[in-house]
Design an enzyme around this catalytic site. Structure first.
Site, PDB file in Angstrom:
ATOM      1  N   ASP A  11       0.737  -1.206   0.161  1.00  5.63           N
ATOM      2  CA  ASP A  11      -0.096   0.037  -0.095  1.00  5.63           C
ATOM      3  C   ASP A  11       0.779   1.172   0.006  1.00  5.63           C
ATOM      4  OD1 ASP A  11      -2.315   1.602   0.544  1.00  5.63           O
ATOM      5  OD2 ASP A  11      -1.478   1.938   2.542  1.00  5.63           O
ATOM      6  N   ASP A  13      -0.233   5.376   0.891  1.00  5.63           N
ATOM      7  CA  ASP A  13      -0.464   6.197   1.827  1.00  5.63           C
ATOM      8  C   ASP A  13      -0.709   5.352   3.094  1.00  5.63           C
ATOM      9  OD1 ASP A  13      -0.784   8.452   0.066  1.00  5.63           O
ATOM     10  OD2 ASP A  13      -2.433   7.580  -0.704  1.00  5.63           O
ATOM     11  N   ASP A 173      -1.486  -0.715   5.917  1.00  2.81           N
ATOM     12  CA  ASP A 173      -1.559  -0.145   7.165  1.00  2.81           C
ATOM     13  C   ASP A 173      -3.186  -0.059   7.714  1.00  2.81           C
ATOM     14  OD1 ASP A 173      -2.008   2.118   5.197  1.00  2.81           O
ATOM     15  OD2 ASP A 173      -2.527   3.285   7.214  1.00  2.81           O
TER      16      ASP A 173
END
Length: 223
Positions: A11, A13, A173
């Site tokens: 991922d 961001d 995240d």
């Protein structure tokens, strides 16, 4: 016998880069321009990872589609302007991110990719500003797929690279990342420094606190 190909998907961001300042700034600018009450920072960060139209719809479900579209376009313009103003500083790499990418890239049987809610334009600009062009062999973005946690991004990355699901890992995240990985039959490594509390990452195979723990986590999954 040669080692099987492995794929590590990241991922962006909240995982590779800390873009929360730019995201909150762009959301605030867009909402103010549309005369819509601005969500709190915590609420804004809770939708990071979703494709932008889905994120806006979740933030303001009671607004008309016209207002939601205005918020989407306003966000894009504000984010782009902020990136032009600040360059790499608008989304700095997390400590250890570059070193982790370089170390994995140096392993012949390991392929790297990204699966992000960013647009193609946004991802390409970020990769360029950080000089990461040569590392990622597959780049899956919101323009071409349903929003996370739909497994489409991971499935496309597997198809592009020819890697089997049990030889792939998704690093992210948010719960959207981990649920996407699980839906695609891929193990997920959750990171503790991003935008969702670790308690939300229930689909993760394991968690890491820093990037230097990633090699051990990968070894534990693959060995």
């Amino acid at each position: 016998m040669s080692a099987p190909l492995r794929l590590v998907l990241f991922d962006v961001d909240g995982t590779l880069v800390d873009s929360q300042g730019s995201i909150v700034h762009a959301m605030t600018t867009s909402f103010q321009a549309a005369s819509v009450p601005v969500p709190t920072r915590e609420v804004i960060l809770s939708i990071v990872g979703l494709s932008l139209p889905h994120a806006i719809a979740r933030l303001v479900p009671d607004q008309t589609s016209s207002v939601q579209n205005d918020l989407v376009e306003g966000y894009k313009e504000a984010y782009h302007a902020h990136r032009l103003d600040l360059g790499a500083a608008s989304s700095p790499l997390y400590p250890g991110a570059r070193e982790a990418i370089e170390a994995l890239h140096a392993v012949p049987e390991v392929l790297l990719g990204v699966a992000t809610g960013k647009s193609q334009r946004g991802l390409d600009a970020l990769i360029e500003v950080h000089g990461l062009e040569r590392y990622f062999v597959t780049r899956q973005v919101a323009d071409h797929h349903p929003s996370k946690p739909h497994p489409s991004m991971v499935q496309a990355a597997l198809a592009e690279t020819g890697v089997e699901p049990d030889c792939a890992v998704m690093v992210g995240d948010t719960s959207y990342d981990m649920d996407m990985a699980a839906a695609a039959g891929v193990r997920g490594i959750g990171v503790a420094w991003g935008y969702h509390d670790r308690s939300a990452l229930t689909s993760a195979t394991c968690m890491i606190e820093t990037f230097d723990q990633l090699p051990t986590a990968l070894a534990g999954i693959w060995n």
